[in-house]
Scaffold this motif. Structure first.
Motif, PDB file in Angstrom:
ATOM      1  N   PHE A  87       0.815  -1.483  -0.189  1.00  0.00           N
ATOM      2  CA  PHE A  87      -0.006  -0.267   0.038  1.00  0.00           C
ATOM      3  C   PHE A  87       0.823   1.016  -0.067  1.00  0.00           C
ATOM      4  O   PHE A  87       0.352   2.429   0.287  1.00  0.00           O
ATOM      5  CB  PHE A  87      -0.905  -0.156   1.234  1.00  0.00           C
ATOM      6  N   GLY A  88       2.152   1.160  -0.437  1.00  0.00           N
ATOM      7  CA  GLY A  88       3.015   2.435  -0.292  1.00  0.00           C
ATOM      8  C   GLY A  88       3.302   2.895   1.149  1.00  0.00           C
ATOM      9  O   GLY A  88       3.328   4.074   1.410  1.00  0.00           O
ATOM     10  N   MET A  89       3.436   1.816   2.022  1.00  0.00           N
ATOM     11  CA  MET A  89       3.382   2.441   3.586  1.00  0.00           C
ATOM     12  C   MET A  89       4.816   3.056   3.719  1.00  0.00           C
ATOM     13  O   MET A  89       5.936   2.594   3.170  1.00  0.00           O
ATOM     14  CB  MET A  89       3.522   0.905   4.369  1.00  0.00           C
ATOM     15  N   LYS A  90       5.026   4.099   4.416  1.00  0.00           N
ATOM     16  CA  LYS A  90       6.139   4.568   4.860  1.00  0.00           C
ATOM     17  C   LYS A  90       6.333   4.866   6.403  1.00  0.00           C
ATOM     18  O   LYS A  90       5.280   5.264   7.172  1.00  0.00           O
ATOM     19  CB  LYS A  90       6.196   5.931   4.169  1.00  0.00           C
ATOM     20  N   ILE A  91       7.374   4.939   7.180  1.00  0.00           N
ATOM     21  CA  ILE A  91       7.771   5.243   8.591  1.00  0.00           C
ATOM     22  C   ILE A  91       8.419   6.432   8.282  1.00  0.00           C
ATOM     23  O   ILE A  91       9.346   6.994   7.708  1.00  0.00           O
ATOM     24  CB  ILE A  91       8.663   4.254   8.968  1.00  0.00           C
ATOM     25  N   ASP A  92       7.670   7.102   9.315  1.00  0.00           N
ATOM     26  CA  ASP A  92       8.103   8.660   9.592  1.00  0.00           C
ATOM     27  C   ASP A  92       8.100   9.585   8.035  1.00  0.00           C
ATOM     28  O   ASP A  92       9.517  10.057   7.902  1.00  0.00           O
ATOM     29  CB  ASP A  92       9.223   8.783  10.372  1.00  0.00           C
ATOM     30  N   ASP A  93       7.374   9.402   7.421  1.00  0.00           N
ATOM     31  CA  ASP A  93       7.369  10.179   6.152  1.00  0.00           C
ATOM     32  C   ASP A  93       7.345  11.590   6.156  1.00  0.00           C
ATOM     33  O   ASP A  93       6.762  12.185   6.929  1.00  0.00           O
ATOM     34  CB  ASP A  93       6.084   9.823   5.277  1.00  0.00           C
ATOM     35  N   PRO A  94       8.631  12.260   5.838  1.00  0.00           N
ATOM     36  CA  PRO A  94       8.687  13.673   6.022  1.00  0.00           C
ATOM     37  C   PRO A  94       7.835  14.638   5.236  1.00  0.00           C
ATOM     38  O   PRO A  94       7.653  15.723   5.486  1.00  0.00           O
ATOM     39  CB  PRO A  94      10.342  14.160   5.555  1.00  0.00           C
ATOM     40  N   THR A  95       7.239  14.079   4.287  1.00  0.00           N
ATOM     41  CA  THR A  95       6.081  14.885   3.362  1.00  0.00           C
ATOM     42  C   THR A  95       4.657  14.627   3.927  1.00  0.00           C
ATOM     43  O   THR A  95       3.818  15.207   3.477  1.00  0.00           O
ATOM     44  CB  THR A  95       6.167  14.208   1.866  1.00  0.00           C
ATOM     45  N   MET A  96       4.863  14.078   5.082  1.00  0.00           N
ATOM     46  CA  MET A  96       3.328  13.968   5.833  1.00  0.00           C
ATOM     47  C   MET A  96       2.691  15.656   6.216  1.00  0.00           C
ATOM     48  O   MET A  96       3.576  16.263   6.611  1.00  0.00           O
ATOM     49  CB  MET A  96       3.426  13.095   7.041  1.00  0.00           C
ATOM     50  N   PRO A  97       1.502  15.821   5.787  1.00  0.00           N
ATOM     51  CA  PRO A  97       0.841  17.156   5.985  1.00  0.00           C
ATOM     52  C   PRO A  97       1.035  17.481   7.526  1.00  0.00           C
ATOM     53  O   PRO A  97       0.884  16.488   8.458  1.00  0.00           O
ATOM     54  CB  PRO A  97      -0.286  17.132   5.660  1.00  0.00           C
ATOM     55  N   LYS A  98       1.213  18.721   7.780  1.00  0.00           N
ATOM     56  CA  LYS A  98       1.389  19.157   9.364  1.00  0.00           C
ATOM     57  C   LYS A  98       0.018  18.815  10.107  1.00  0.00           C
ATOM     58  O   LYS A  98       0.320  18.306  11.239  1.00  0.00           O
ATOM     59  CB  LYS A  98       1.647  20.473   9.348  1.00  0.00           C
ATOM     60  N   GLU A  99      -1.161  18.779   9.423  1.00  0.00           N
ATOM     61  CA  GLU A  99      -2.455  18.686  10.245  1.00  0.00           C
ATOM     62  C   GLU A  99      -2.471  17.307  10.419  1.00  0.00           C
ATOM     63  O   GLU A  99      -2.858  16.975  11.760  1.00  0.00           O
ATOM     64  CB  GLU A  99      -3.563  19.019   9.394  1.00  0.00           C
ATOM     65  N   LEU A 100      -2.000  16.690   9.759  1.00  0.00           N
ATOM     66  CA  LEU A 100      -2.117  15.006   9.942  1.00  0.00           C
ATOM     67  C   LEU A 100      -0.990  14.714  11.128  1.00  0.00           C
ATOM     68  O   LEU A 100      -1.417  13.953  11.959  1.00  0.00           O
ATOM     69  CB  LEU A 100      -1.747  14.229   8.582  1.00  0.00           C
ATOM     70  N   LEU A 101       0.133  15.022  11.074  1.00  0.00           N
ATOM     71  CA  LEU A 101       1.031  14.866  11.901  1.00  0.00           C
ATOM     72  C   LEU A 101       0.655  15.441  13.382  1.00  0.00           C
ATOM     73  O   LEU A 101       0.850  14.631  14.204  1.00  0.00           O
ATOM     74  CB  LEU A 101       2.439  15.612  11.478  1.00  0.00           C
ATOM     75  N   THR A 102       0.166  16.462  13.381  1.00  0.00           N
ATOM     76  CA  THR A 102      -0.280  16.964  14.732  1.00  0.00           C
ATOM     77  C   THR A 102      -1.326  16.022  15.386  1.00  0.00           C
ATOM     78  O   THR A 102      -1.310  15.806  16.627  1.00  0.00           O
ATOM     79  CB  THR A 102      -1.121  18.462  14.609  1.00  0.00           C
ATOM     80  N   LYS A 103      -2.295  15.560  14.631  1.00  0.00           N
ATOM     81  CA  LYS A 103      -3.160  14.654  14.956  1.00  0.00           C
ATOM     82  C   LYS A 103      -2.642  13.238  15.406  1.00  0.00           C
ATOM     83  O   LYS A 103      -2.891  12.571  16.424  1.00  0.00           O
ATOM     84  CB  LYS A 103      -4.339  14.256  14.149  1.00  0.00           C
ATOM     85  N   VAL A 104      -1.708  12.662  14.986  1.00  0.00           N
ATOM     86  CA  VAL A 104      -0.895  11.555  14.960  1.00  0.00           C
ATOM     87  C   VAL A 104      -0.117  11.628  16.267  1.00  0.00           C
ATOM     88  O   VAL A 104      -0.137  10.933  17.303  1.00  0.00           O
ATOM     89  CB  VAL A 104      -0.110  11.091  13.832  1.00  0.00           C
ATOM     90  N   LEU A 105       0.460  12.786  16.412  1.00  0.00           N
ATOM     91  CA  LEU A 105       1.576  12.932  17.596  1.00  0.00           C
ATOM     92  C   LEU A 105       0.719  12.879  18.953  1.00  0.00           C
ATOM     93  O   LEU A 105       1.206  12.805  20.140  1.00  0.00           O
ATOM     94  CB  LEU A 105       2.194  14.227  17.461  1.00  0.00           C
ATOM     95  N   ALA A 106      -0.575  13.332  18.801  1.00  0.00           N
ATOM     96  CA  ALA A 106      -1.686  13.424  19.873  1.00  0.00           C
ATOM     97  C   ALA A 106      -1.813  11.856  20.298  1.00  0.00           C
ATOM     98  O   ALA A 106      -2.898  11.856  21.233  1.00  0.00           O
ATOM     99  CB  ALA A 106      -2.758  14.244  19.665  1.00  0.00           C
ATOM    100  N   GLY A 107      -1.739  11.028  19.552  1.00  0.00           N
ATOM    101  CA  GLY A 107      -1.717   9.490  19.687  1.00  0.00           C
ATOM    102  C   GLY A 107      -3.117   9.116  19.168  1.00  0.00           C
ATOM    103  O   GLY A 107      -3.467   7.914  19.738  1.00  0.00           O
TER     104      GLY A 107
END
Length: 459
Positions: A87-107
């Protein structure tokens, strides 16, 4: 700033209104059609936008649900085998949108839609892992969904255009029916204004459906009836007054004949005779207004008749017969018309007075200052002698009687002024012309008009 500069825009606006006022005038049919088309276009655009946005939101929600299921499946694969190849999985993708990263960092596990200038968005999904890393994947919006949206937009455009044209057609039909009813009402009202007392505006428009046009027609009929009754009452009062005055005026004229000769006696006789003429003219106008007069028809040669009668009425008037014609008319009423036209030319115009006969048309011209503007615009009116430039003598019934007698004959009496060559609209006229147009088919003795007998081939 000069006064001329200030007045220029106003003059320009006036010229524009004059130039485009009549061109911009449209009928009720097209106004209703344009209104329905405009409303239809606004509704179609609003519904198209709502449907487009609802369909796009629904498809994006479905895509996010699919992406959420994929990230759960990818998480299980990674945590059990450590593989990231599906599925094109990536670990710690640097191109991840900031809005999505913020939600994920919140667990939290989250999805995100990233729009691009090209119009095809990316669907992201990410989930925090137990080892502190972030697993994410993203795919483009599916081609099938893009095709569906494109087809939907095309269908909405076609539907909107169809609604607009359908609204125009519906507006033309509805407006056409209303326009026809209004035109019938206007035609009937014009006939009433011309004196057709037996015309009903409500009956003229007809129709089964009742609307505001019927209310307007009933109001016009009621107004016409009220005016008819008032005019009839005024006519009766005028006729009664004139009839009651006839006896004392006749007695006064008889008594004036018994006075001794002298200048005072002549003045009394002259005024008594003028009063008697006025009374007789008022009675004649009342009879003409009652529409009870009927023509007593005879066949005569128009040019010969006019020549003989003008010679008796005024020997100084020249008569020219351009084209002789035989007519069927009432000679007494025709002579009355000629006499009044000649008397009007003698009182208000200047010599020479000329009469010409051309077929069924008789013209009487003088070389005075011309008819007043009010008479040219509205026709002759009783007790109106015209402007001061036409002497202002007489009681103003001569042309009124001439016009009434012309109606009895089924003829048309028109008035115009003769302008000098190259004269402007404000320049004085150099003569007045009254034109009597005798009909080709004269009215019968009962006041009706004979039916034309068509050849068999036209029946």
């Amino acid at each position: 700033m000069s006064r001329r500069t200030v007045a220029a825009p106003a003059a320009v606006r006036a010229r524009l209104r004059t130039a485009f006022g009549s061109r911009l005038r449209t009928g009720v049919r097209w106004k209703i059609s344009a209104a329905i088309a405009l409303v239809g276009a606004l509704v179609a655009i609003a519904l198209s936008l709502v449907v487009h946005n609802a369909a796009r939101v629904s498809m994006l929600d479905n895509a996010r649900d699919v992406q959420d299921e994929r990230i759960l499946y990818a998480q299980r694969i990674y945590e059990t085998s450590g593989r990231t190849s599906q599925f094109g999985m990536k670990i710690d993708d640097p191109t991840m949108p900031k809005e999505l990263l913020t939600k994920v960092l919140a667990g939290r596990r989250a999805t995100y839609v990233e729009d691009h200038e090209g119009g095809v968005p990316d669907i992201w999904a990410a989930v925090p892992l137990s080892d502190g890393h972030i697993l994410s994947l993203h795919t483009r919006f599916t081609d099938r969904s893009t095709t569906v949206m494109r087809d939907l937009d095309q269908a909405l455009v076609i539907g909107s255009i169809s609604v607009v044209f359908g609204g125009c057609a519906l507006g033309v039909l509805i407006g056409g029916q209303l326009s026809r009813r209004l035109r019938k009402a206007a035609t009937a009202a014009q006939e009433v204004a011309r004196g057709q007392t037996d015309v009903s505006v409500r009956d003229a428009i007809g129709g089964v459906v009742r609307d505001e046009t019927d209310d307007l027609a009933r109001s016009v009929d009621a107004m016409a009836d009220a005016l008819k009754q008032r005019l009839e009452a005024e006519r009766r009062v005028t006729a009664d007054i004139a009839h009651e005055l006839r006896t004392p005026v006749t007695g006064l004229l008889t008594a004036a004949e018994l006075l001794p000769p002298g200048r005072p006696t002549e003045l009394v006789r002259d005024r008594a005779q003028a009063m008697r003429t006025l009374v007789e003219d008022v009675l004649e106008v009342a009879r003409l207004d009652s529409a009870a007069e009927r023509a007593e028809l005879q066949d005569l040669m128009l040019g010969e008749f006019v020549t003989r009668r003008v010679a008796v009425l005024n020997s100084e008037v020249s008569v020219t017969v351009v084209h002789e014609s035989e007519v069927t008319t009432d000679p007494r009423r025709l002579e009355r018309i000629l006499g009044n036209l000649l008397a009007n030319a003698a009182k208000h115009g200047k010599p020479p007075v000329e009469v010409s006969v051309e077929g069924r048309v008789v013209r009487v011209r003088d070389h005075g200052p011309g008819f007043p503007a009010g008479l040219l615009a509205e026709g002759p009116s009783r007790f109106r002698t015209g402007s001061t430039d036409r002497a202002g003598v007489g009681h103003g019934l001569g042309l009124t009687i001439a016009a009434g007698q012309a109606r009895v004959l089924g003829a048309r009496l028109t008035f115009r002024n003769v302008a000098p060559a190259g004269a402007g609209p404000d320049d004085p006229a150099e003569g007045a012309v009254a034109v009597l147009w005798l009909p080709e088919h004269a009215p019968t003795n009962t006041g009706s008009y004979p039916m034309l007998q068509l050849p068999d081939k036209y029946k």
